[in-house]
Structure formats: C-alpha cells, structure tokens
Design a protein around this motif. Structure first.
Motif, PDB file in Angstrom:
ATOM      1  N   GLN A   1      10.253   5.204  22.006  1.00  0.00           N
ATOM      2  CA  GLN A   1       9.970   6.631  22.115  1.00  0.00           C
ATOM      3  C   GLN A   1      11.230   7.418  22.460  1.00  0.00           C
ATOM      4  N   GLY A   2      12.047   6.835  23.314  1.00  0.00           N
ATOM      5  CA  GLY A   2      13.287   7.495  23.687  1.00  0.00           C
ATOM      6  C   GLY A   2      14.218   7.681  22.506  1.00  0.00           C
ATOM      7  N   ARG A   3      14.287   6.671  21.639  1.00  0.00           N
ATOM      8  CA  ARG A   3      15.141   6.771  20.456  1.00  0.00           C
ATOM      9  C   ARG A   3      14.591   7.804  19.471  1.00  0.00           C
ATOM     10  N   VAL A   4      13.263   7.842  19.329  1.00  0.00           N
ATOM     11  CA  VAL A   4      12.648   8.835  18.455  1.00  0.00           C
ATOM     12  C   VAL A   4      12.905  10.240  18.992  1.00  0.00           C
ATOM     13  N   LYS A   5      12.725  10.423  20.296  1.00  0.00           N
ATOM     14  CA  LYS A   5      12.976  11.713  20.934  1.00  0.00           C
ATOM     15  C   LYS A   5      14.419  12.164  20.715  1.00  0.00           C
ATOM     16  N   ALA A   6      15.352  11.250  20.869  1.00  0.00           N
ATOM     17  CA  ALA A   6      16.768  11.586  20.695  1.00  0.00           C
ATOM     18  C   ALA A   6      17.070  12.006  19.268  1.00  0.00           C
ATOM     19  N   SER A   7      16.349  11.429  18.298  1.00  0.00           N
ATOM     20  CA  SER A   7      16.565  11.780  16.898  1.00  0.00           C
ATOM     21  C   SER A   7      16.039  13.179  16.582  1.00  0.00           C
ATOM     22  N   PHE A   8      14.876  13.500  17.090  1.00  0.00           N
ATOM     23  CA  PHE A   8      14.274  14.800  16.819  1.00  0.00           C
ATOM     24  C   PHE A   8      14.874  15.901  17.689  1.00  0.00           C
ATOM     25  N   ASP A   9      15.131  15.579  18.944  1.00  0.00           N
ATOM     26  CA  ASP A   9      15.473  16.595  19.944  1.00  0.00           C
ATOM     27  C   ASP A   9      16.591  16.049  20.835  1.00  0.00           C
ATOM     28  N   PRO A  10      17.804  15.957  20.316  1.00  0.00           N
ATOM     29  CA  PRO A  10      18.882  15.263  21.031  1.00  0.00           C
ATOM     30  C   PRO A  10      19.232  15.867  22.385  1.00  0.00           C
ATOM     31  N   ASP A  11      19.024  17.165  22.550  1.00  0.00           N
ATOM     32  CA  ASP A  11      19.362  17.802  23.825  1.00  0.00           C
ATOM     33  C   ASP A  11      18.172  17.905  24.775  1.00  0.00           C
ATOM     34  N   GLY A  12      17.029  17.350  24.370  1.00  0.00           N
ATOM     35  CA  GLY A  12      15.848  17.386  25.240  1.00  0.00           C
ATOM     36  C   GLY A  12      15.346  18.785  25.514  1.00  0.00           C
ATOM     37  N   LEU A  13      15.368  19.642  24.488  1.00  0.00           N
ATOM     38  CA  LEU A  13      14.929  21.034  24.679  1.00  0.00           C
ATOM     39  C   LEU A  13      13.430  21.158  24.846  1.00  0.00           C
ATOM     40  N   PHE A  14      12.678  20.275  24.159  1.00  0.00           N
ATOM     41  CA  PHE A  14      11.214  20.408  24.150  1.00  0.00           C
ATOM     42  C   PHE A  14      10.611  19.577  25.274  1.00  0.00           C
ATOM     43  N   VAL A  15      10.094  20.269  26.269  1.00  0.00           N
ATOM     44  CA  VAL A  15       9.488  19.616  27.425  1.00  0.00           C
ATOM     45  C   VAL A  15       8.012  19.465  27.160  1.00  0.00           C
ATOM     46  N   SER A  16       7.547  18.223  27.070  1.00  0.00           N
ATOM     47  CA  SER A  16       6.162  17.970  26.679  1.00  0.00           C
ATOM     48  C   SER A  16       5.201  18.309  27.791  1.00  0.00           C
ATOM     49  N   ARG A  17       4.087  18.859  27.410  1.00  0.00           N
ATOM     50  CA  ARG A  17       2.927  18.986  28.283  1.00  0.00           C
ATOM     51  C   ARG A  17       1.729  19.105  27.351  1.00  0.00           C
ATOM     52  N   MET A  18       0.535  18.956  27.877  1.00  0.00           N
ATOM     53  CA  MET A  18      -0.650  19.029  27.038  1.00  0.00           C
ATOM     54  C   MET A  18      -0.770  20.424  26.464  1.00  0.00           C
ATOM     55  N   MET A  19      -1.144  20.502  25.200  1.00  0.00           N
ATOM     56  CA  MET A  19      -1.152  21.780  24.512  1.00  0.00           C
ATOM     57  C   MET A  19      -2.405  21.958  23.695  1.00  0.00           C
ATOM     58  N   GLY A  20      -2.663  23.187  23.183  1.00  0.00           N
ATOM     59  CA  GLY A  20      -3.848  23.426  22.380  1.00  0.00           C
ATOM     60  C   GLY A  20      -3.634  24.545  21.396  1.00  0.00           C
TER      61      GLY A  20
ATOM     62  N   ALA B   1       1.892  14.001  14.731  1.00  0.00           N
ATOM     63  CA  ALA B   1       0.515  14.211  15.173  1.00  0.00           C
ATOM     64  C   ALA B   1       0.294  13.468  16.483  1.00  0.00           C
ATOM     65  N   GLY B   2      -0.081  14.195  17.526  1.00  0.00           N
ATOM     66  CA  GLY B   2      -0.260  13.584  18.837  1.00  0.00           C
ATOM     67  C   GLY B   2       0.990  13.587  19.684  1.00  0.00           C
ATOM     68  N   SER B   3       2.047  14.262  19.246  1.00  0.00           N
ATOM     69  CA  SER B   3       3.299  14.276  20.013  1.00  0.00           C
ATOM     70  C   SER B   3       3.302  15.321  21.126  1.00  0.00           C
ATOM     71  N   HIS B   4       2.280  16.174  21.170  1.00  0.00           N
ATOM     72  CA  HIS B   4       2.109  17.154  22.253  1.00  0.00           C
ATOM     73  C   HIS B   4       3.329  18.050  22.444  1.00  0.00           C
ATOM     74  N   GLY B   5       4.020  18.362  21.358  1.00  0.00           N
ATOM     75  CA  GLY B   5       5.138  19.283  21.467  1.00  0.00           C
ATOM     76  C   GLY B   5       6.402  18.681  22.023  1.00  0.00           C
ATOM     77  N   ALA B   6       6.458  17.376  22.141  1.00  0.00           N
ATOM     78  CA  ALA B   6       7.639  16.732  22.717  1.00  0.00           C
ATOM     79  C   ALA B   6       8.758  16.535  21.708  1.00  0.00           C
ATOM     80  N   LEU B   7       8.452  16.552  20.419  1.00  0.00           N
ATOM     81  CA  LEU B   7       9.442  16.227  19.400  1.00  0.00           C
ATOM     82  C   LEU B   7       9.918  17.425  18.602  1.00  0.00           C
ATOM     83  N   ALA B   8       9.047  18.369  18.314  1.00  0.00           N
ATOM     84  CA  ALA B   8       9.388  19.475  17.431  1.00  0.00           C
ATOM     85  C   ALA B   8       8.380  20.601  17.583  1.00  0.00           C
ATOM     86  N   PHE B   9       8.749  21.754  17.046  1.00  0.00           N
ATOM     87  CA  PHE B   9       7.880  22.931  17.030  1.00  0.00           C
ATOM     88  C   PHE B   9       7.244  23.005  15.648  1.00  0.00           C
ATOM     89  N   ILE B  10       5.984  22.623  15.548  1.00  0.00           N
ATOM     90  CA  ILE B  10       5.283  22.613  14.265  1.00  0.00           C
ATOM     91  C   ILE B  10       4.999  24.051  13.834  1.00  0.00           C
TER      92      ILE B  10
END
Length: 399
Positions: free
Chosen positions: A380-399, A162-171
């Motif tokens: 945050q970097g370690r969390v990102k690497a765990s969820f999205d190791p290849d950095g596929l999800f590029v965060s930006r503000m979403m709605g 919640a509040g990850s703005h799409g940076a970690l996973a596709f809900i």
C-alpha cells in the motif's frame, strides 16, 4: 474553520493540487460529506467534488452511465428509474446511523466501495465500475478504463481506486454499468432460528438454484426494528428472490419448501420486501441518535455468528447479519473494544472491521480501519507513493 475548495472543473481541481504540491499543503478529499465523522487533520484543507456535478453520458441500451463525481446519487438514481434500470450493488445510505447530513454523491459511493445486500450476486461497487478520471498527487489528470465492459484498458487501476477513500487521488468522473430493475421481488422468511441455525439455513439457500439475491439474519434483539415491526415473532432469517413474476413464483415455492425443514416459513410481498431490504442495507436499527460504537465487520459467511458468539461472552454487543452472515453490523454497548474485536476476527480466520461511529475522541485515536499485514501495508505504501508522492491526500472516510 477548515478551508473548503469546490472546483467547478477538472482543470481547476488539477491546478489546486499542483499548487498544493508546491507548498506541500495536504488535502482531505470529500464527496457529499455524508460518511465522515472524522475531523480534518490540522493544517489540511478540504477538496470537495461537490462542484463537479452532472450526468455526462447515459446509454440505456448498453446499460452504462458516465457522471461527474459530485453528482448527487439521487440524481443518478432518478435518471435510471425513468428507464427501469438501477445500480446493481445497492449503495447504502448511512446518514441515519452516522447522524450526518449532506447529499451522497456517485463519486463518494465508488471511493468508499459502498455495497449493499445484492453484493452476494451482483458484486461490490467496484465490480460495476468500468472507468474513471482522476487527479493524482502531482496534479495530473489521468483516465483509466472505458465506457464498455469489453474495454479492459486500465481496469485494474479502476478497481484499485474503488474503496481507496480518497487516499490515492481526487476522482472527477466515473463510468459504470447498470442492471434492469427486477419485475418483482419477494422474501422468504424463516422464524425462530438462532445465529448458528440461521447460518446453516442461509448456506443451504445459497447452494440452491433459486438465485437468492439477498440473505440476512435478524436476531430477536433487532427483529422488531425492521419493517415497522411487521415481521413474525422470533428471530428472522430473510432470503430475497427477484426477477420476472412467473420465475419468482416458482423459485419462491421451491425455496419455501426447502426452508420448512429449518423452521416456520412466511412470505413477504414486494412492498414489504423493498422496505425490509432498504432497512437492512442502511443498518436502520442502529439509526438511534446515539454515539454508541458501531462496527461494520466483514468475515467469511460461516464466521460471522462465531465472532458475535465469542464477543458476547466478554462484552455487551448487539448485531445482525447480511451477505449470508459475512457482513456483521455490530454495535457495542459501551467502549469500542477494538483490541478484543480484532483478536477474535483473527481467531475466526481473519477479516476486516471498520469503526463507523464512536465518540469524537475515540475516532481521533485513529483506529477506525483494520490494520494491514506487514506485507500488505508495504505494498500500500508503494502504491500511495506512486499516486501521491508528497502525501497530499489525507485519507478519511468519505461519502
């Protein structure tokens, strides 16, 4: 033109991510497309939840609902209204201030942790989130949490997304708790207070046993832009009470008596109260059709007015306050003044600032979000690497 993928099932979304992981092709995740003014980075496709729509389960007796992430927020709220229930955290609709279109989605609300005036007492969006399903950066479908509050399995993971703005996973699906709609609501309004006096009045109100569910201060510069200009003359300090009619009446009398020591007191009925707090929620005074920089700043309740006072000494700003002064809607008259704002946020004890609106070239500079402290950024970097190791999800503000 940026390719947009709208999978119609969780399995289809997982396959898209699996293919992207093989080709190292990035995605920007989008809900209803209402919150983002940021262009997709070059080479990134859009992965939209809009095709994942529909209410999966609704249990009014337990006050819980499960819905697919792309379900329009208006569909969720219409179903709740039939049972006199509601989302406790009053998700704001920022299309007016952003000049955006699209339809807000329930997944986007939680991905942005979008929370309105009742956050003071009911918590943020993440505090209502019980469980979710998502696709991680490996294309794996993961379930966290459950459909009842007592089931805490995976609850920390739920809060993390919640509040990850799409940076970690596709809900893909969310489960959340609800509250009954209050029988009535009134607003006690104190007129003519400056920002510092209003901070003291709101602190007094929040310390009382009257259960204030909203506390905002509207300086004279914006007061006339609320409630159709029907508020009394002078800056307005607004305190909302909700609940059973008899209880609200007793509490309103007690609160009005206490606030009389600060300034002239008025009372707004349920209809005007509903309109006023909807406009506060949506930052309506700044839905002005311009690209003048608009910041959403979160600081300690006592620090909001100190921050604005310091900024006014050096630059042109317009502001009003929610969350007892802890949420500042701050519009700059010219440049965003990013460095100046963040310097003063640090000076008043720290906080967080998000640039919601500005000219495209300013947004493209990548300074929309508050920089994190070194230790927090590393985590945050370690969390990102765990969820999205290849950095596929590029965060930006979403709605």
């Amino acid at each position: 033109m940026t390719p947009i993928h709208e999978p119609l099932s969780e399995e289809a979304a997982a396959r898209l991510v699996q293919v992207a992981a093989l080709t190292k092709s990035p995605f920007v995740i989008r809900g209803g497309g209402t919150r983002s003014l940021h262009a997709a980075p070059e080479g990134a496709d859009v992965l939209s939840a809009r095709g994942l729509s529909g209410i999966v389960a609704y249990n009014p007796a337990e006050m819980t609902m499960t819905a697919r992430a792309g379900t329009p927020l208006e569909v969720v709220e219409a179903a709740l209204a039939e049972k006199r229930q509601m989302l406790a955290f009053e998700p704001p609709d920022l299309r007016g201030v952003l000049g955006s279109s699209g339809i807000p989605t329930i997944g986007g609300v939680f991905a942005a942790n979008a929370s309105g005036p009742r956050r003071l007492t009911a918590g943020a969006a993440r505090d209502s989130l019980l469980g979710l399903r998502f696709v991680n950066g490996r294309g794996e479908v993961v379930k966290a949490g459950g459909r009842v509050m007592k089931n805490v399995t995976g609850l920390d993971l739920v809060k993390l997304l919640a509040g990850s703005h799409g940076a970690l996973a596709f809900i893909t699906e969310v489960t959340f708790r609800l509250l009954p709609v209050p029988e009535t609501a009134v607003t006690i309004l104190v007129s003519g207070l400056n920002d510092a006096e209003a901070a003291a009045a709101m602190a007094t109100a929040m310390s009382m046993s009257v259960e204030v569910s909203g506390a905002a201060h509207l300086p004279e510069s914006v007061r006339g832009r609320f409630a159709g200009g029907a508020l009394p003359e002078g800056a307005a300090t607004a305190l909302r009470l909700e609940g059973l009619s008899a209880s609200v009446e007793v509490r309103a009398q007690k609160l009005a008596a206490a606030m009389a020591g600060f300034g002239p007191v008025a009372r707004l009925d349920a209809e005007v109260t509903a309109r006023l707090w909807r406009e506060i929620r949506d930052a309506a005074p700044y839905a002005d059709g311009t690209a003048r920089p608009l910041w959403r700043v979160s600081v300690a309740p006592t620090a909001g007015q100190q921050l604005v006072a310091a900024l006014r000494l050096e630059t042109g700003v317009d502001a009003f306050y929610d969350w007892q002064g802890g949420l500042v809607w701050l519009r700059m008259e010219a440049a965003p003044e990013t460095a100046l704002l963040r310097r003063y946020i640090k000076a008043v004890g720290g906080g967080h600032a998000t640039l919601l609106r500005a000219r495209p070239e300013v947004l493209a500079a990548g300074e929309a979000f508050q920089p994190q402290a070194e230790a927090v950024a590393a985590l945050q970097g370690r969390v990102k690497a765990s969820f999205d190791p290849d950095g596929l999800f590029v965060s930006r503000m979403m709605g």
